[in-house]
Write a protein that holds these residues in place. Structure first.
Motif, PDB file in Angstrom:
ATOM      1  N   GLN A   1     -38.392  42.478  48.565  1.00 38.84           N
ATOM      2  CA  GLN A   1     -37.395  43.195  47.853  1.00 38.84           C
ATOM      3  C   GLN A   1     -36.475  42.516  46.872  1.00 38.84           C
ATOM      4  N   GLY A   2     -36.439  42.738  45.728  1.00 42.60           N
ATOM      5  CA  GLY A   2     -35.533  42.200  44.839  1.00 42.60           C
ATOM      6  C   GLY A   2     -36.088  41.069  44.059  1.00 42.60           C
ATOM      7  N   PHE A   3     -37.293  40.928  44.146  1.00 40.97           N
ATOM      8  CA  PHE A   3     -38.071  39.738  43.261  1.00 40.97           C
ATOM      9  C   PHE A   3     -39.236  40.343  42.602  1.00 40.97           C
ATOM     10  N   THR A   4     -39.449  39.642  41.368  1.00 42.79           N
ATOM     11  CA  THR A   4     -40.562  39.979  40.735  1.00 42.79           C
ATOM     12  C   THR A   4     -41.496  38.740  40.299  1.00 42.79           C
ATOM     13  N   TYR A   5     -42.667  38.853  39.851  1.00 44.31           N
ATOM     14  CA  TYR A   5     -43.360  37.717  39.425  1.00 44.31           C
ATOM     15  C   TYR A   5     -44.189  37.950  38.187  1.00 44.31           C
ATOM     16  N   GLY A   6     -44.787  36.642  37.549  1.00 47.49           N
ATOM     17  CA  GLY A   6     -45.560  36.445  36.487  1.00 47.49           C
ATOM     18  C   GLY A   6     -46.437  35.416  36.616  1.00 47.49           C
TER      19      GLY A   6
ATOM     20  N   HIS B   1     -50.477  29.732  39.014  1.00 47.51           N
ATOM     21  CA  HIS B   1     -49.390  29.577  39.653  1.00 47.51           C
ATOM     22  C   HIS B   1     -48.171  30.646  39.062  1.00 47.51           C
ATOM     23  N   PHE B   2     -47.511  30.953  40.040  1.00 46.11           N
ATOM     24  CA  PHE B   2     -46.504  32.213  39.764  1.00 46.11           C
ATOM     25  C   PHE B   2     -45.195  31.640  39.199  1.00 46.11           C
ATOM     26  N   ALA B   3     -44.468  32.374  38.416  1.00 46.98           N
ATOM     27  CA  ALA B   3     -43.137  32.149  37.999  1.00 46.98           C
ATOM     28  C   ALA B   3     -42.381  33.376  38.712  1.00 46.98           C
ATOM     29  N   TRP B   4     -41.415  33.147  39.436  1.00 42.70           N
ATOM     30  CA  TRP B   4     -40.415  34.013  39.990  1.00 42.70           C
ATOM     31  C   TRP B   4     -39.108  34.326  39.289  1.00 42.70           C
ATOM     32  N   LYS B   5     -38.511  35.735  39.334  1.00 44.23           N
ATOM     33  CA  LYS B   5     -37.211  35.960  38.922  1.00 44.23           C
ATOM     34  C   LYS B   5     -36.710  37.056  40.041  1.00 44.23           C
ATOM     35  N   THR B   6     -35.455  37.141  39.964  1.00 46.93           N
ATOM     36  CA  THR B   6     -34.740  38.225  40.728  1.00 46.93           C
ATOM     37  C   THR B   6     -34.678  39.556  39.714  1.00 46.93           C
ATOM     38  N   CYS B   7     -34.837  40.708  40.700  1.00 48.80           N
ATOM     39  CA  CYS B   7     -34.643  42.047  39.820  1.00 48.80           C
ATOM     40  C   CYS B   7     -33.225  42.323  39.805  1.00 48.80           C
ATOM     41  N   PRO B   8     -32.636  42.899  38.794  1.00 54.09           N
ATOM     42  CA  PRO B   8     -31.293  43.270  38.725  1.00 54.09           C
ATOM     43  C   PRO B   8     -30.892  44.378  39.702  1.00 54.09           C
TER      44      PRO B   8
ATOM     45  N   GLY C   1     -40.591  25.718  44.291  1.00 55.54           N
ATOM     46  CA  GLY C   1     -39.641  26.204  43.199  1.00 55.54           C
ATOM     47  C   GLY C   1     -40.124  26.923  42.158  1.00 55.54           C
ATOM     48  N   GLY C   2     -41.438  27.266  42.087  1.00 58.23           N
ATOM     49  CA  GLY C   2     -41.993  28.242  41.114  1.00 58.23           C
ATOM     50  C   GLY C   2     -41.806  27.604  39.644  1.00 58.23           C
ATOM     51  N   ALA C   3     -41.685  28.240  38.657  1.00 62.00           N
ATOM     52  CA  ALA C   3     -41.561  27.907  37.322  1.00 62.00           C
ATOM     53  C   ALA C   3     -40.229  27.276  37.002  1.00 62.00           C
ATOM     54  N   PRO C   4     -40.003  26.827  36.016  1.00 60.61           N
ATOM     55  CA  PRO C   4     -38.712  26.159  35.699  1.00 60.61           C
ATOM     56  C   PRO C   4     -37.677  27.351  35.706  1.00 60.61           C
ATOM     57  N   ASN C   5     -36.671  27.008  36.225  1.00 56.90           N
ATOM     58  CA  ASN C   5     -35.454  28.043  36.339  1.00 56.90           C
ATOM     59  C   ASN C   5     -35.857  29.377  37.280  1.00 56.90           C
ATOM     60  N   THR C   6     -36.956  29.281  37.766  1.00 57.90           N
ATOM     61  CA  THR C   6     -37.124  30.418  38.727  1.00 57.90           C
ATOM     62  C   THR C   6     -37.294  29.866  40.419  1.00 57.90           C
ATOM     63  N   THR C   7     -37.045  30.813  41.354  1.00 60.63           N
ATOM     64  CA  THR C   7     -37.111  30.383  42.850  1.00 60.63           C
ATOM     65  C   THR C   7     -37.690  31.361  43.415  1.00 60.63           C
ATOM     66  N   PRO C   8     -38.754  31.046  44.074  1.00 60.05           N
ATOM     67  CA  PRO C   8     -39.679  32.199  44.953  1.00 60.05           C
ATOM     68  C   PRO C   8     -38.970  32.604  45.899  1.00 60.05           C
TER      69      PRO C   8
END
Length: 202
Positions: free
Chosen positions: A85-90, A195-202, A11-18
């Motif tokens: 494609q379409g994702f980025t990480y921190g 530990h990764f945090a994921w989010k989708t790119c615009p 599930g990644g970090a809170p509010n993020t989905t790998p």
């Protein structure tokens, strides 16, 4: 031998989905006095969700048997993360582990930062230990979700990790004792986990 592990938690970090598709990691370079040529082995896990760097000489020391330059050791990893494609990480959290033997009066320091190529490095996070100490050590750096630095969407930038160990003799007697701090172990149970945090790119 120590393993530095980068893991995508469920599930990644809170509010993020790998991303649903697997990622891969290419290690471009490994440099530093803590990981000289041939002493750091790199492996990517079969599911492409983690990678390990196994160190055999990442140890800072002072005192009997130590060279003048041994008080500080560092390692820099330059990584290329190939993500769907379409994702980025921190990086949301980093857990460090190792072993230290510090004589009375001596002290040890672990510090690290990371950054994407062409961007400002994060501030160094430091953890100090004071002698007498002879045990495993563990440190955790956590970044608030709003402060996480993400890889720029649609770009290919290397991810750089800098880790450093230092030992100060302080008032300890370096003619009779040795103090050290390490990120290597003989049984492979010492790990650094990113530990990764994921989010989708615009």
């Amino acid at each position: 031998m120590a393993a530095a592990v980068i893991v995508i938690p469920p599930g990644g970090a809170p509010n993020t989905t790998p991303p649903p598709d697997h990622m891969t990691i290419d290690v471009v370079t490994v440099n530093g006095s803590g990981c000289p040529a041939g002493t750091a082995a790199v492996a990517v896990s079969p599911d492409n969700k983690a990678f390990t760097v196994t160190y055999s000489q990442f140890m800072a020391q002072v005192g009997v048997g130590a060279l003048p330059t041994d008080f500080r050791k560092n390692c820099q990893l330059n990584l290329r993360l190939n993500i769907p494609q379409g994702f980025t990480y921190g990086i949301a959290q980093t857990d460090y582990r190792g072993f230290a033997h510090l004589e009375q009066g001596a002290s040890g320091l672990e510090r690290a930062n990371y950054y994407f190529q062409g961007m400002s490095p994060t501030a160094y996070r430091s953890h100090s230990y004071a002698g007498p100490f002879s045990d495993d050590w563990q440190a955790t750096d956590t970044t608030e979700l709003a402060a996480i630095v993400y890889h720029p969407c649609g770009e290919q930038r290397l991810f750089n990790i800098n880790t450093e160990l230092r030992v100060s003799a302080g008032s300890s007697d370096t003619t009779k004792t040795t103090s050290f701090m390490s990120m290597d172990s003989t049984d492979g149970s010492v790990e650094t986990t990113y530990h990764f945090a994921w989010k989708t790119c615009p």
